[in-house]
Design a protein around this motif. Structure first.
Motif, PDB file in Angstrom:
ATOM      1  N   ILE A  51     -23.176  46.256  54.913  1.00  0.00           N
ATOM      2  CA  ILE A  51     -24.257  46.072  53.956  1.00  0.00           C
ATOM      3  C   ILE A  51     -24.987  44.792  54.317  1.00  0.00           C
ATOM      4  CG2 ILE A  51     -24.881  45.745  51.537  1.00  0.00           C
ATOM      5  CD1 ILE A  51     -22.378  47.210  50.735  1.00  0.00           C
ATOM      6  N   LEU A  52     -26.298  44.893  54.433  1.00  0.00           N
ATOM      7  CA  LEU A  52     -27.133  43.723  54.686  1.00  0.00           C
ATOM      8  C   LEU A  52     -27.882  43.380  53.404  1.00  0.00           C
ATOM      9  CD1 LEU A  52     -28.424  41.598  56.568  1.00  0.00           C
ATOM     10  CD2 LEU A  52     -30.162  43.317  57.135  1.00  0.00           C
ATOM     11  N   ILE A  53     -27.627  42.206  52.885  1.00  0.00           N
ATOM     12  CA  ILE A  53     -28.278  41.727  51.671  1.00  0.00           C
ATOM     13  C   ILE A  53     -29.137  40.527  52.041  1.00  0.00           C
ATOM     14  CG2 ILE A  53     -27.839  40.567  49.468  1.00  0.00           C
ATOM     15  CD1 ILE A  53     -25.458  42.408  49.090  1.00  0.00           C
ATOM     16  N   SER A  54     -30.320  40.455  51.443  1.00  0.00           N
ATOM     17  CA  SER A  54     -31.251  39.383  51.807  1.00  0.00           C
ATOM     18  C   SER A  54     -31.902  38.806  50.562  1.00  0.00           C
ATOM     19  CB  SER A  54     -32.324  39.914  52.758  1.00  0.00           C
ATOM     20  OG  SER A  54     -33.166  40.829  52.081  1.00  0.00           O
ATOM     21  N   THR A  55     -32.447  37.622  50.746  1.00  0.00           N
ATOM     22  CA  THR A  55     -33.192  36.995  49.659  1.00  0.00           C
ATOM     23  C   THR A  55     -34.459  37.793  49.332  1.00  0.00           C
ATOM     24  OG1 THR A  55     -34.255  35.564  51.308  1.00  0.00           O
ATOM     25  CG2 THR A  55     -32.328  34.685  50.169  1.00  0.00           C
TER      26      THR A  55
ATOM     27  N   TRP B 220     -28.903  38.037  40.888  1.00  0.00           N
ATOM     28  CA  TRP B 220     -28.037  39.161  40.533  1.00  0.00           C
ATOM     29  C   TRP B 220     -27.486  39.867  41.767  1.00  0.00           C
ATOM     30  CZ3 TRP B 220     -27.975  44.359  41.592  1.00  0.00           C
ATOM     31  CH2 TRP B 220     -27.107  45.143  40.827  1.00  0.00           C
ATOM     32  N   LEU B 221     -28.282  40.078  42.798  1.00  0.00           N
ATOM     33  CA  LEU B 221     -27.831  40.834  43.966  1.00  0.00           C
ATOM     34  C   LEU B 221     -26.719  40.101  44.702  1.00  0.00           C
ATOM     35  CD1 LEU B 221     -28.200  43.343  45.687  1.00  0.00           C
ATOM     36  CD2 LEU B 221     -29.956  42.132  46.989  1.00  0.00           C
ATOM     37  N   TYR B 222     -26.846  38.790  44.834  1.00  0.00           N
ATOM     38  CA  TYR B 222     -25.794  38.030  45.498  1.00  0.00           C
ATOM     39  C   TYR B 222     -24.535  37.984  44.635  1.00  0.00           C
ATOM     40  CZ  TYR B 222     -28.527  36.493  49.503  1.00  0.00           C
ATOM     41  OH  TYR B 222     -29.237  36.466  50.680  1.00  0.00           O
ATOM     42  N   ASP B 223     -24.703  37.980  43.321  1.00  0.00           N
ATOM     43  CA  ASP B 223     -23.529  38.078  42.445  1.00  0.00           C
ATOM     44  C   ASP B 223     -22.831  39.425  42.632  1.00  0.00           C
ATOM     45  OD1 ASP B 223     -24.098  35.582  41.444  1.00  0.00           O
ATOM     46  OD2 ASP B 223     -25.150  36.334  39.666  1.00  0.00           O
ATOM     47  N   PHE B 224     -23.624  40.471  42.820  1.00  0.00           N
ATOM     48  CA  PHE B 224     -23.050  41.793  43.071  1.00  0.00           C
ATOM     49  C   PHE B 224     -22.281  41.798  44.390  1.00  0.00           C
ATOM     50  CE2 PHE B 224     -23.554  46.063  44.982  1.00  0.00           C
ATOM     51  CZ  PHE B 224     -22.840  46.800  44.054  1.00  0.00           C
ATOM     52  N   ALA B 225     -22.823  41.121  45.421  1.00  0.00           N
ATOM     53  CA  ALA B 225     -22.112  41.019  46.697  1.00  0.00           C
ATOM     54  C   ALA B 225     -20.790  40.277  46.522  1.00  0.00           C
ATOM     55  CB  ALA B 225     -22.991  40.312  47.725  1.00  0.00           C
ATOM     56  N   ASP B 226     -20.808  39.198  45.731  1.00  0.00           N
ATOM     57  CA  ASP B 226     -19.557  38.471  45.466  1.00  0.00           C
ATOM     58  C   ASP B 226     -18.551  39.363  44.749  1.00  0.00           C
ATOM     59  OD1 ASP B 226     -20.632  36.235  46.642  1.00  0.00           O
ATOM     60  OD2 ASP B 226     -21.318  35.346  44.750  1.00  0.00           O
ATOM     61  N   GLN B 227     -19.049  40.228  43.872  1.00  0.00           N
ATOM     62  CA  GLN B 227     -18.168  41.155  43.174  1.00  0.00           C
ATOM     63  C   GLN B 227     -17.495  42.117  44.153  1.00  0.00           C
ATOM     64  OE1 GLN B 227     -20.179  43.478  40.188  1.00  0.00           O
ATOM     65  NE2 GLN B 227     -18.410  44.790  39.792  1.00  0.00           N
ATOM     66  N   LEU B 228     -18.245  42.618  45.107  1.00  0.00           N
ATOM     67  CA  LEU B 228     -17.661  43.521  46.110  1.00  0.00           C
ATOM     68  C   LEU B 228     -16.601  42.804  46.945  1.00  0.00           C
ATOM     69  CD1 LEU B 228     -20.863  45.376  47.408  1.00  0.00           C
ATOM     70  CD2 LEU B 228     -19.144  46.241  45.802  1.00  0.00           C
ATOM     71  N   VAL B 229     -16.866  41.537  47.245  1.00  0.00           N
ATOM     72  CA  VAL B 229     -15.902  40.767  48.020  1.00  0.00           C
ATOM     73  C   VAL B 229     -14.662  40.466  47.185  1.00  0.00           C
ATOM     74  CG1 VAL B 229     -15.502  38.564  49.192  1.00  0.00           C
ATOM     75  CG2 VAL B 229     -17.676  39.783  49.511  1.00  0.00           C
ATOM     76  N   ASP B 230     -14.846  40.058  45.936  1.00  0.00           N
ATOM     77  CA  ASP B 230     -13.722  39.725  45.070  1.00  0.00           C
ATOM     78  C   ASP B 230     -12.823  40.929  44.809  1.00  0.00           C
ATOM     79  OD1 ASP B 230     -14.700  37.164  44.942  1.00  0.00           O
ATOM     80  OD2 ASP B 230     -15.703  37.433  43.004  1.00  0.00           O
ATOM     81  N   GLN B 231     -13.419  42.120  44.763  1.00  0.00           N
ATOM     82  CA  GLN B 231     -12.641  43.333  44.528  1.00  0.00           C
ATOM     83  C   GLN B 231     -11.931  43.827  45.782  1.00  0.00           C
ATOM     84  OE1 GLN B 231     -15.382  46.141  42.859  1.00  0.00           O
ATOM     85  NE2 GLN B 231     -15.446  45.145  40.848  1.00  0.00           N
ATOM     86  N   GLY B 232     -12.132  43.164  46.907  1.00  0.00           N
ATOM     87  CA  GLY B 232     -11.461  43.551  48.138  1.00  0.00           C
ATOM     88  C   GLY B 232     -12.094  44.729  48.855  1.00  0.00           C
ATOM     89  N   ARG B 233     -13.258  45.132  48.427  1.00  0.00           N
ATOM     90  CA  ARG B 233     -13.923  46.260  49.097  1.00  0.00           C
ATOM     91  C   ARG B 233     -14.586  45.828  50.404  1.00  0.00           C
ATOM     92  NH1 ARG B 233     -14.480  47.762  43.631  1.00  0.00           N
ATOM     93  NH2 ARG B 233     -14.203  50.015  43.261  1.00  0.00           N
ATOM     94  N   TYR B 234     -15.178  44.612  50.408  1.00  0.00           N
ATOM     95  CA  TYR B 234     -15.913  44.135  51.579  1.00  0.00           C
ATOM     96  C   TYR B 234     -15.546  42.689  51.855  1.00  0.00           C
ATOM     97  CZ  TYR B 234     -18.880  48.285  51.557  1.00  0.00           C
ATOM     98  OH  TYR B 234     -19.326  49.577  51.629  1.00  0.00           O
TER      99      TYR B 234
END
Length: 718
Positions: A666-670, A686-700
């Protein structure tokens, strides 16, 4: 200016220009065949070859009485030739750019030699040294002041690209982050333009230089600051061109745009002839270069409508400042637009130059006469030349048909309406272009229209729906951003109102009906389709070359009225200069505001492009990537070897959507984050918070983080 002076015979294309085009073609072909040189010089030579040959040497043989028209048609004919030759190479399976370039060079050299020998391109009657001495530029005080102002504008503009903080761009767009340098630079350009056009003796070189710098300030500021083009769709085109240049064929049905592949085929040929790795280097300066090409037909149209050179320059300034639509990037529509305007300018010139029966009598008699009247032949144009010129216009339209889906429709509508109002001698032209369009739709694009028939016909006649998607849907997202959209609409709407008043002032002119058709024809496209919500924007874009000179006519009448009531102003020789300076500066500020409104989510910083390139270079075949349509840099390459979702996938970012698609990366950008904040009213970050959520959940897991990009890789679930 009188009609006789305006339409008087100008010299044919000069011998030196025709021979230079043939020489450029020879140099470009030799460099491509021997792989000699590279970089900007070779790229510029090849672009010059494809823009001048074989069209200019061949058009010189027509002996057209107007040099500007001949030059414009030569450029469009050259592009048409390369578009059709490149399309043939791909469809026939015979990929040979260098032999094709050699064939074009041979034809160009033969045509140039023949035109010089027969006098179609006459040699100069005055020695070159004498002409240079006569044309020596005289530096009086006003010209010196204008030159100093333009040098200052260039310095301030470059300084602005070094200090501007584009990361702070928000709902107000570029106007919210520029420093004092850019408005001052625009003021300097406006002052130089006012001196050049407002003084008693028109100074066209200074006016040209002022508009060229204005284009760079308005169109290239963000791109130069970021080091990359603004519109991400250009990167998508780089991916298309890369596939064609590598595979030498069209890909499977991965995108509807390949049904009109002429532009992409020609760009692939261009990349091979220049020796570039891909088409990426062509993107950065494309808006300025393509605006330079479109300037010639726009100036011709403006001069024919306004009746003078001075107002034509004012029209050009209005066009440059009013063009906020961002359709001048490296794209098929930008090339097709120039070719469409070449046809329009030629037909308008024909109408102004030829004998033309007026409409007289009552309304019924006028209507019946309008349907059957036929313009005559312009001076110095015989029947054979007229037939060849009509064939040339059909040739240019054919290249448009195979390169873009919308612009040829406008061309067909325009020439048909011109025929209906009795302003077209070439009555077979709309029928012929229509036949070519239908044939190509049946042969070249059957996969598209058979699979999208409901999309093509579903919006027909639904004007309200097209207006809603084109205007109403833009008023969503952050409130500040919605208010700034009103500025865009008010700016274009104001120009349309001025153009309408200008046409009323122009209505007694014998070509008023034709000009009215040219003004109205683009807006008939709303009847056909919403074009993905962009049809209203495209209508204003297509109408702007006619709106600008009509608006200039209106403003000139207003200026004359003011002078008649304020006699002190009328007696001041500086009044035109001051009025033009203030008007151009105000229009330029509006142009910067409207064109730069979407900068926050349209820009492509260097580290974002670098992250996308690195990702596409390293991932194995079959890798799945997110997002799809919202990040053009992810389509720079690997068109068929990596998996991308449909554009509607994950329009709303949710964990369920990401899990359902199963993206490997997944490529996320400003830029994506700014798009969510401004157009969908998402919370900041919000989008970067969503990316942190994916990382915290161990998915990415995070594999790369830069200032403007974040790359996530899926973790293997144990």
């Amino acid at each position: 200016m009188s009609r006789t002076a305006l339409l008087s015979r100008s010299p044919a294309l000069p011998c030196g220009l025709v021979l230079a085009c043939a020489g450029i073609a020879g140099a470009a072909t030799f460099a491509a065949a021997t792989d000699l040189g590279g970089g900007l010089v070779r790229m510029a030579v090849v672009v010059a070859m494809m823009s001048s040959t074989p069209g200019i040497p061949l058009v010189a043989l027509l002996r057209l009485p107007n040099r500007a028209i001949a030059l414009m048609l030569g450029i469009s004919a050259s592009w048409a030739t390369w578009l059709l030759i490149s399309l043939w190479q791909v469809t026939a399976g015979w990929w040979a750019p260098v032999p094709c370039a050699a064939a074009v060079t041979t034809v160009s050299v033969a045509a140039a030699a023949f035109s010089v020998r027969t006098g179609a391109a006459p040699a100069a009657s005055v020695p070159l040294t004498t002409r240079l001495r006569r044309a020596r530029y005289r530096w009086d005080r006003p010209r010196g002041v204008a030159a100093a102002l333009l040098c200052g504008a260039v310095t301030l503009g470059w300084w602005e690209t070094r200090v501007i903080d584009l990361d702070a761009t928000g709902a107000y767009g570029l106007i919210g982050v520029v420093t004092w340098r850019l408005p001052l630079a625009l003021g300097a350009v406006g002052s130089a333009f006012g001196i050049a056009v407002g003084r008693r003796r028109l100074d066209q070189p200074v006016a040209f230089a002022a508009l060229a710098i204005l284009v760079c300030l308005l169109y290239q500021l963000v791109a130069i600051s970021d080091g990359n083009p603004v519109v991400g769709t250009g990167f998508v085109h780089v991916g298309f061109i890369d596939y064609i240049g590598t595979a030498h064929r069209l890909p499977p049905s991965v995108d509807a745009r390949f049904s009109w592949s002429g532009f992409f085929d020609a760009a692939a040929v261009l990349v091979e002839l220049t020796g570039l790795a891909d088409a990426g280097p062509l993107l950065l300066w494309a808006p300025a270069v393509l605006t330079a090409f479109v300037a010639l037909p726009v100036f011709i149209i403006a001069r024919l409508i306004t009746g003078g050179t001075r107002l034509a320059w004012v029209s050009m300034a209005i066009y440059v400042c009013g063009n906020w639509f961002q359709q001048d990037y490296f794209s098929p529509q930008a090339i097709a637009f120039v070719m469409h305007l070449s046809i329009v300018a030629t037909l308008l010139w024909w109408l102004r130059a030829a004998p033309f029966p007026p409409l007289e009598g009552g309304l019924a008699h006028r209507a019946s006469t309008m349907l059957i009247r036929l313009p005559g032949l312009p001076p110095h144009i015989g029947r054979r030349q007229a037939l060849l010129l009509e064939s040339l216009l059909l040739f240019i339209a054919t290249a448009m048909v195979v390169s873009h889906q919308l612009t040829p429709v406008l061309t067909i509508i325009t020439v048909t309406l011109l025929a209906v109002v009795g302003s077209l001698r070439q009555r077979c032209l709309p029928v012929a272009i229509g036949i070519v369009f239908v044939v190509w739709l049946s042969y070249g694009a059957p996969d598209y229209w058979t699979g999208h028939l409901q999309v093509l016909l579903g919006d027909f006649g639904k004007v309200t729906g097209s207006l809603q998607t084109g205007l109403g849907d833009r008023f969503s997202g952050a409130q500040q951003y919605q208010r700034m959209q009103l500025v865009r609409i008010a700016w274009s709407g104001g120009l349309a109102v001025l153009a309408g008043i200008g046409w009323l002032c122009y209505r007694r002119n014998r070509s008023a009906l034709a000009v009215g058709v040219l003004l109205v024809a683009p807006f008939t496209l709303i009847i056909g389709q919403s074009y993905g919500g962009e049809i209203v924007l495209r209508c204003f874009f297509y109408a702007l070359p006619v709106m600008a000179p009509l608006a200039a006519v209106c403003l000139f009448r207003l200026y004359r009225w003011i002078l008649g009531h304020i006699r002190v102003l009328g007696r001041s020789p500086a009044a035109p200069v001051l009025v033009l300076t203030a008007a151009v500066w105000s229009a330029a500020m509006l142009g910067m505001t409207t064109r730069g409104l979407n900068t926050a989510f349209e820009r492509n910083p260097a580290d974002l492009v670098g992250a996308a390139r690195a990702l596409l270079t390293t991932v194995p075949d079959g890798t799945t990537l997110l997002p799809s349509g919202s990040e053009g840099v992810l389509k720079l390459g690997r068109l068929t070897t990596v998996v991308r979702p449909q554009s509607s996938t994950c329009n709303a970012w949710t964990v369920e959507c990401v899990d359902a698609f199963g993206a490997d990366y997944i490529l996320i950008s400003t830029s994506q984050q700014a798009d969510l904040e401004l157009r969908r009213a998402a919370p900041p970050g919000w989008l970067y918070d969503f990316a942190d959520q994916l990382v915290d959940q161990g998915r990415y897991q995070i594999v790369e983080r830069t200032r403007h990009a974040l790359v996530l890789a899926r973790k293997e679930q144990g």
